[in-house]
Design a protein around this motif. Sequence first.
Motif, PDB file in Angstrom:
ATOM      1  N   LEU A 150      -1.634  -4.860  10.593  1.00 54.37           N
ATOM      2  CA  LEU A 150      -2.798  -5.744  10.506  1.00 54.37           C
ATOM      3  C   LEU A 150      -3.690  -5.649  11.735  1.00 54.37           C
ATOM      4  O   LEU A 150      -4.898  -5.867  11.654  1.00 54.37           O
ATOM      5  CB  LEU A 150      -2.341  -7.188  10.307  1.00 54.37           C
ATOM      6  N   SER A 151      -3.110  -5.324  12.876  1.00 51.15           N
ATOM      7  CA  SER A 151      -3.913  -5.177  14.096  1.00 51.15           C
ATOM      8  C   SER A 151      -4.755  -3.905  14.074  1.00 51.15           C
ATOM      9  O   SER A 151      -5.738  -3.789  14.810  1.00 51.15           O
ATOM     10  CB  SER A 151      -3.002  -5.181  15.328  1.00 51.15           C
ATOM     11  N   GLU A 152      -4.367  -2.956  13.226  1.00 48.69           N
ATOM     12  CA  GLU A 152      -5.066  -1.662  13.177  1.00 48.69           C
ATOM     13  C   GLU A 152      -5.992  -1.535  11.982  1.00 48.69           C
ATOM     14  O   GLU A 152      -6.672  -0.515  11.834  1.00 48.69           O
ATOM     15  CB  GLU A 152      -4.030  -0.523  13.133  1.00 48.69           C
ATOM     16  N   THR A 153      -6.021  -2.524  11.097  1.00 51.63           N
ATOM     17  CA  THR A 153      -6.850  -2.441   9.893  1.00 51.63           C
ATOM     18  C   THR A 153      -7.722  -3.678   9.754  1.00 51.63           C
ATOM     19  O   THR A 153      -7.358  -4.765  10.200  1.00 51.63           O
ATOM     20  CB  THR A 153      -5.974  -2.309   8.631  1.00 51.63           C
ATOM     21  N   THR A 154      -8.868  -3.488   9.123  1.00 56.68           N
ATOM     22  CA  THR A 154      -9.782  -4.611   8.864  1.00 56.68           C
ATOM     23  C   THR A 154     -10.079  -4.771   7.384  1.00 56.68           C
ATOM     24  O   THR A 154     -10.494  -5.832   6.947  1.00 56.68           O
ATOM     25  CB  THR A 154     -11.106  -4.403   9.614  1.00 56.68           C
ATOM     26  N   THR A 155      -9.891  -3.720   6.584  1.00 56.71           N
ATOM     27  CA  THR A 155     -10.131  -3.784   5.143  1.00 56.71           C
ATOM     28  C   THR A 155      -8.955  -3.157   4.407  1.00 56.71           C
ATOM     29  O   THR A 155      -8.159  -2.411   4.989  1.00 56.71           O
ATOM     30  CB  THR A 155     -11.425  -3.042   4.747  1.00 56.71           C
ATOM     31  N   ASP A 156      -8.861  -3.415   3.119  1.00 47.54           N
ATOM     32  CA  ASP A 156      -7.748  -2.898   2.318  1.00 47.54           C
ATOM     33  C   ASP A 156      -7.696  -1.368   2.315  1.00 47.54           C
ATOM     34  O   ASP A 156      -6.618  -0.773   2.302  1.00 47.54           O
ATOM     35  CB  ASP A 156      -7.865  -3.395   0.873  1.00 47.54           C
ATOM     36  N   LYS A 157      -8.858  -0.743   2.332  1.00 48.71           N
ATOM     37  CA  LYS A 157      -8.874   0.720   2.256  1.00 48.71           C
ATOM     38  C   LYS A 157      -8.309   1.385   3.516  1.00 48.71           C
ATOM     39  O   LYS A 157      -7.974   2.574   3.501  1.00 48.71           O
ATOM     40  CB  LYS A 157     -10.291   1.219   1.995  1.00 48.71           C
ATOM     41  N   ASP A 158      -8.201   0.613   4.614  1.00 46.86           N
ATOM     42  CA  ASP A 158      -7.654   1.158   5.862  1.00 46.86           C
ATOM     43  C   ASP A 158      -6.132   1.105   5.919  1.00 46.86           C
ATOM     44  O   ASP A 158      -5.526   1.620   6.862  1.00 46.86           O
ATOM     45  CB  ASP A 158      -8.233   0.389   7.065  1.00 46.86           C
ATOM     46  N   LEU A 159      -5.517   0.452   4.945  1.00 46.96           N
ATOM     47  CA  LEU A 159      -4.064   0.309   4.965  1.00 46.96           C
ATOM     48  C   LEU A 159      -3.377   1.659   4.787  1.00 46.96           C
ATOM     49  O   LEU A 159      -3.884   2.530   4.086  1.00 46.96           O
ATOM     50  CB  LEU A 159      -3.620  -0.645   3.847  1.00 46.96           C
ATOM     51  N   PRO A 160      -2.204   1.854   5.393  1.00 47.86           N
ATOM     52  CA  PRO A 160      -1.498   3.139   5.285  1.00 47.86           C
ATOM     53  C   PRO A 160      -1.005   3.383   3.859  1.00 47.86           C
ATOM     54  O   PRO A 160      -0.799   2.433   3.093  1.00 47.86           O
ATOM     55  CB  PRO A 160      -0.324   2.972   6.263  1.00 47.86           C
ATOM     56  N   PRO A 161      -0.778   4.641   3.488  1.00 48.48           N
ATOM     57  CA  PRO A 161      -0.370   4.979   2.116  1.00 48.48           C
ATOM     58  C   PRO A 161       0.945   4.319   1.704  1.00 48.48           C
ATOM     59  O   PRO A 161       1.135   4.009   0.532  1.00 48.48           O
ATOM     60  CB  PRO A 161      -0.231   6.511   2.156  1.00 48.48           C
ATOM     61  N   GLN A 162       1.853   4.137   2.635  1.00 52.97           N
ATOM     62  CA  GLN A 162       3.168   3.588   2.305  1.00 52.97           C
ATOM     63  C   GLN A 162       3.191   2.065   2.317  1.00 52.97           C
ATOM     64  O   GLN A 162       4.269   1.456   2.387  1.00 52.97           O
ATOM     65  CB  GLN A 162       4.228   4.119   3.268  1.00 52.97           C
ATOM     66  N   ILE A 163       2.049   1.423   2.229  1.00 51.17           N
ATOM     67  CA  ILE A 163       1.983  -0.033   2.314  1.00 51.17           C
ATOM     68  C   ILE A 163       2.748  -0.703   1.180  1.00 51.17           C
ATOM     69  O   ILE A 163       3.312  -1.790   1.332  1.00 51.17           O
ATOM     70  CB  ILE A 163       0.510  -0.512   2.340  1.00 51.17           C
ATOM     71  N   GLY A 164       2.778  -0.060   0.011  1.00 52.63           N
ATOM     72  CA  GLY A 164       3.502  -0.634  -1.118  1.00 52.63           C
ATOM     73  C   GLY A 164       4.975  -0.820  -0.824  1.00 52.63           C
ATOM     74  O   GLY A 164       5.578  -1.853  -1.161  1.00 52.63           O
ATOM     75  N   LYS A 165       5.576   0.172  -0.164  1.00 49.07           N
ATOM     76  CA  LYS A 165       6.995   0.081   0.198  1.00 49.07           C
ATOM     77  C   LYS A 165       7.223  -1.023   1.231  1.00 49.07           C
ATOM     78  O   LYS A 165       8.231  -1.731   1.195  1.00 49.07           O
ATOM     79  CB  LYS A 165       7.477   1.426   0.729  1.00 49.07           C
ATOM     80  N   LYS A 166       6.283  -1.154   2.169  1.00 51.32           N
ATOM     81  CA  LYS A 166       6.413  -2.187   3.197  1.00 51.32           C
ATOM     82  C   LYS A 166       6.357  -3.577   2.565  1.00 51.32           C
ATOM     83  O   LYS A 166       7.108  -4.486   2.958  1.00 51.32           O
ATOM     84  CB  LYS A 166       5.303  -2.038   4.243  1.00 51.32           C
ATOM     85  N   LEU A 167       5.453  -3.750   1.608  1.00 48.39           N
ATOM     86  CA  LEU A 167       5.336  -5.044   0.935  1.00 48.39           C
ATOM     87  C   LEU A 167       6.619  -5.374   0.176  1.00 48.39           C
ATOM     88  O   LEU A 167       7.121  -6.502   0.233  1.00 48.39           O
ATOM     89  CB  LEU A 167       4.146  -5.024  -0.033  1.00 48.39           C
ATOM     90  N   ALA A 168       7.137  -4.386  -0.558  1.00 45.95           N
ATOM     91  CA  ALA A 168       8.370  -4.606  -1.330  1.00 45.95           C
ATOM     92  C   ALA A 168       9.539  -4.943  -0.406  1.00 45.95           C
ATOM     93  O   ALA A 168      10.367  -5.819  -0.712  1.00 45.95           O
ATOM     94  CB  ALA A 168       8.680  -3.364  -2.160  1.00 45.95           C
ATOM     95  N   LYS A 169       9.597  -4.270   0.732  1.00 51.99           N
ATOM     96  CA  LYS A 169      10.675  -4.511   1.695  1.00 51.99           C
ATOM     97  C   LYS A 169      10.593  -5.920   2.261  1.00 51.99           C
ATOM     98  O   LYS A 169      11.605  -6.622   2.388  1.00 51.99           O
ATOM     99  CB  LYS A 169      10.590  -3.472   2.810  1.00 51.99           C
ATOM    100  N   MET A 170       9.352  -6.354   2.603  1.00 51.16           N
ATOM    101  CA  MET A 170       9.172  -7.695   3.154  1.00 51.16           C
ATOM    102  C   MET A 170       9.496  -8.759   2.101  1.00 51.16           C
ATOM    103  O   MET A 170      10.131  -9.779   2.408  1.00 51.16           O
ATOM    104  CB  MET A 170       7.732  -7.874   3.645  1.00 51.16           C
ATOM    105  N   GLU A 171       9.084  -8.534   0.862  1.00 56.24           N
ATOM    106  CA  GLU A 171       9.385  -9.495  -0.204  1.00 56.24           C
ATOM    107  C   GLU A 171      10.893  -9.632  -0.405  1.00 56.24           C
ATOM    108  O   GLU A 171      11.398 -10.741  -0.633  1.00 56.24           O
ATOM    109  CB  GLU A 171       8.711  -9.046  -1.504  1.00 56.24           C
ATOM    110  N   ALA A 172      11.605  -8.522  -0.327  1.00 52.66           N
ATOM    111  CA  ALA A 172      13.065  -8.562  -0.489  1.00 52.66           C
ATOM    112  C   ALA A 172      13.719  -9.342   0.650  1.00 52.66           C
ATOM    113  O   ALA A 172      14.646 -10.134   0.428  1.00 52.66           O
ATOM    114  CB  ALA A 172      13.609  -7.136  -0.553  1.00 52.66           C
TER     115      ALA A 172
END
Length: 397
Positions: free
Chosen positions: A39-61
Amino acid sequence: MKDLLYVSRAYYPSIAKLPAFDKLSHEMKQNIQDFERVLSETTTDKDLPPQIGKKLAKMEAVIARAKSCPVDCNNVDKKLRQLVDLTEDEANFHRKQSAFLYQLAVQTMPKSLHCLTMRLTVEYFRSSLDLEQSLSEKVLNPDLHHYVIFSRNLLASSVVINSTVQHTEESEKQYREATVQVLNIEDLKLNSHYRLAPLHLSLPEEFRVSFLRVDKLSSYQIRTEYLSIFSHSHYLLPKIFPTLKKVVVLDDDILTQRDLSDLWSLDMGGKVNGAVQFCAVKMEQLKNYLPRNSFSENSCAWMSGVNIIDLSRWREHNLTETFQRLVQEMSTEEGLSETTALSASVLTFQGLVYALDDSWMLSGLGLNYGHDEYALGRAAVLHFNWEHETMARAWHS
């Protein structure tokens, strides 16, 4: 990501105090640090890294596991409230700091380096107090003419405003130098008046309505019309402008060609909504979505685009409450989620629509071609019905 980060931060202190969950505590800390870095390195959704989906799933778990741990809910709630308060304080600090630095910059920069934007900013800060007082006096004065646009499109709204002001004939109730007030509907604190859904700006609903006809030779013909009506936001007009008695509501896809001030002098005979009728669509053709025997078969639908609204009569008839009740009933009982706005709007204004002369608005531009040159020239407003976010439904007639 921000929501998940808040939740994980709220649970982490409680989990860290439980020795039996050291592994979960360590994993949660790593996820929090990882999220903070992203979050410190991005300001918009398009700046998010490609593996963001895995990070979200990991945090939700991780959060799901934390919720199953024997923690004190009061501590979690307390921590979450602290985070919210800190965030609000930080946002207020940055907002004030930004305003101060902006003002300092424009006042200390040499005038020789000023561009137009900087000059306008300087003038704004110099006259901000007078501007706010003047703005307040004008926007609250019920004796003046007030126009309203619900829009997210700055450029389109500018076209509407400029064309309307350009053709305005100055009078004691209307000025060529218009005062423009921009309101964020989410900041108006109207939630007590709007209980059906989270309060957010909604734009005029545009429906693509297709009629299927079968002739004697068993051949099929499909006719498509576009019907633009009020959205949920329009039904907050009396709450947004409590001091006003009348307003003219304009869509952001229109172009004004002549003075609109005559709308205020119309005798609408006790009606609430002055609108141009759209007789290409008859109520009989919408019968599948309206209560039986509600309308005359030959009565016409009405269009948004340019509408003169009597807010005093609106309040007398409690139309905001009527619309909300109809939406709630249709959503829960009839399941018409996609057509609720159309049906509820038609029923809310039943018997309360004053038919404006056709010369006030010409609709269908951008979709229908071959408009008569005379009709184009005589129309006070040209309505460009673009095909966006429309809903297709076929009715048999």
